[in-house]
Design a protein around this motif. Structure first.
Motif, PDB file in Angstrom:
ATOM      1  N   LEU A 149       0.826  -1.209   0.000  1.00 59.61           N
ATOM      2  CA  LEU A 149       0.000   0.000   0.000  1.00 59.61           C
ATOM      3  C   LEU A 149       0.862   1.260   0.000  1.00 59.61           C
ATOM      4  N   GLU A 150       1.918   1.253   0.788  1.00 63.91           N
ATOM      5  CA  GLU A 150       2.821   2.410   0.860  1.00 63.91           C
ATOM      6  C   GLU A 150       3.564   2.600  -0.461  1.00 63.91           C
ATOM      7  N   ARG A 151       4.015   1.510  -1.065  1.00 65.28           N
ATOM      8  CA  ARG A 151       4.687   1.614  -2.368  1.00 65.28           C
ATOM      9  C   ARG A 151       3.739   2.190  -3.418  1.00 65.28           C
ATOM     10  N   THR A 152       2.487   1.753  -3.401  1.00 66.94           N
ATOM     11  CA  THR A 152       1.494   2.259  -4.343  1.00 66.94           C
ATOM     12  C   THR A 152       1.282   3.749  -4.145  1.00 66.94           C
ATOM     13  N   ARG A 153       1.170   4.169  -2.901  1.00 67.22           N
ATOM     14  CA  ARG A 153       0.956   5.591  -2.599  1.00 67.22           C
ATOM     15  C   ARG A 153       2.138   6.422  -3.095  1.00 67.22           C
ATOM     16  N   ARG A 154       3.359   5.952  -2.828  1.00 65.06           N
ATOM     17  CA  ARG A 154       4.542   6.699  -3.267  1.00 65.06           C
ATOM     18  C   ARG A 154       4.641   6.743  -4.789  1.00 65.06           C
ATOM     19  N   THR A 155       4.289   5.645  -5.453  1.00 62.77           N
ATOM     20  CA  THR A 155       4.328   5.611  -6.919  1.00 62.77           C
ATOM     21  C   THR A 155       3.336   6.604  -7.502  1.00 62.77           C
ATOM     22  N   GLU A 180       2.141   9.282  -6.036  1.00 61.39           N
ATOM     23  CA  GLU A 180       2.625  10.633  -5.757  1.00 61.39           C
ATOM     24  C   GLU A 180       3.705  11.039  -6.754  1.00 61.39           C
ATOM     25  N   ARG A 181       4.612  10.127  -7.053  1.00 62.98           N
ATOM     26  CA  ARG A 181       5.684  10.409  -8.007  1.00 62.98           C
ATOM     27  C   ARG A 181       5.115  10.668  -9.397  1.00 62.98           C
ATOM     28  N   ALA A 182       4.137   9.885  -9.806  1.00 63.71           N
ATOM     29  CA  ALA A 182       3.509  10.088 -11.117  1.00 63.71           C
ATOM     30  C   ALA A 182       2.804  11.443 -11.167  1.00 63.71           C
ATOM     31  N   GLU A 183       2.148  11.828 -10.065  1.00 67.16           N
ATOM     32  CA  GLU A 183       1.503  13.143 -10.014  1.00 67.16           C
ATOM     33  C   GLU A 183       2.537  14.262 -10.102  1.00 67.16           C
ATOM     34  N   GLU A 184       3.669  14.091  -9.432  1.00 63.79           N
ATOM     35  CA  GLU A 184       4.741  15.089  -9.499  1.00 63.79           C
ATOM     36  C   GLU A 184       5.252  15.221 -10.930  1.00 63.79           C
ATOM     37  N   GLU A 212       5.324  10.447 -20.468  1.00 63.59           N
ATOM     38  CA  GLU A 212       5.536   9.018 -20.718  1.00 63.59           C
ATOM     39  C   GLU A 212       6.056   8.315 -19.471  1.00 63.59           C
ATOM     40  N   LYS A 213       6.951   8.980 -18.766  1.00 66.98           N
ATOM     41  CA  LYS A 213       7.496   8.381 -17.540  1.00 66.98           C
ATOM     42  C   LYS A 213       6.389   8.198 -16.501  1.00 66.98           C
ATOM     43  N   ALA A 214       5.510   9.194 -16.371  1.00 69.11           N
ATOM     44  CA  ALA A 214       4.390   9.092 -15.422  1.00 69.11           C
ATOM     45  C   ALA A 214       3.463   7.942 -15.821  1.00 69.11           C
ATOM     46  N   ARG A 215       3.188   7.817 -17.113  1.00 73.35           N
ATOM     47  CA  ARG A 215       2.321   6.720 -17.582  1.00 73.35           C
ATOM     48  C   ARG A 215       2.956   5.356 -17.305  1.00 73.35           C
ATOM     49  N   ARG A 216       4.274   5.265 -17.526  1.00 74.70           N
ATOM     50  CA  ARG A 216       4.980   4.003 -17.247  1.00 74.70           C
ATOM     51  C   ARG A 216       4.889   3.647 -15.771  1.00 74.70           C
ATOM     52  N   LEU A 217       5.096   4.632 -14.905  1.00 74.22           N
ATOM     53  CA  LEU A 217       4.997   4.375 -13.471  1.00 74.22           C
ATOM     54  C   LEU A 217       3.620   3.836 -13.103  1.00 74.22           C
ATOM     55  N   LEU A 218       2.590   4.492 -13.615  1.00 75.19           N
ATOM     56  CA  LEU A 218       1.229   4.050 -13.299  1.00 75.19           C
ATOM     57  C   LEU A 218       0.920   2.707 -13.945  1.00 75.19           C
ATOM     58  N   GLY A 219       1.432   2.474 -15.136  1.00 77.01           N
ATOM     59  CA  GLY A 219       1.220   1.185 -15.795  1.00 77.01           C
ATOM     60  C   GLY A 219       1.901   0.063 -15.046  1.00 77.01           C
ATOM     61  N   ASP A 220       3.121   0.310 -14.590  1.00 76.05           N
ATOM     62  CA  ASP A 220       3.836  -0.705 -13.799  1.00 76.05           C
ATOM     63  C   ASP A 220       3.085  -1.009 -12.508  1.00 76.05           C
TER      64      ASP A 220
END
Length: 55
Positions: A8-14, A16-20, A39-47
């Motif tokens: 859950l914490e990893r998901t939250r941080r991911t 947040e990073r995608a939003e940044e 593209e990097k934000a989309r990859r993070l969310l896709g992963d």
């Protein structure tokens, strides 16, 4: 500072990073840089989604 490393914490941080990255892309003036950030934000969310489906 050590953050708990729970799924859950990893998901939250991911997220947040995608939003940044999305906010940085909105501020970017160079179209190529803006595209790379998005593209990097989309990859993070896709992963993140792939990881959740695998559980």
């Amino acid at each position: 500072m050590d953050l708990p490393d729970t799924p859950l914490e990893r998901t939250r941080r991911t997220r947040e990073r995608a939003e940044e990255l999305g906010r940085a892309a909105d501020r970017a003036t160079d179209p190529e840089h803006r595209q790379r950030l998005r593209e990097k934000a989309r990859r993070l969310l896709g992963d993140e989604l792939e990881g959740r489906e695998g559980n």
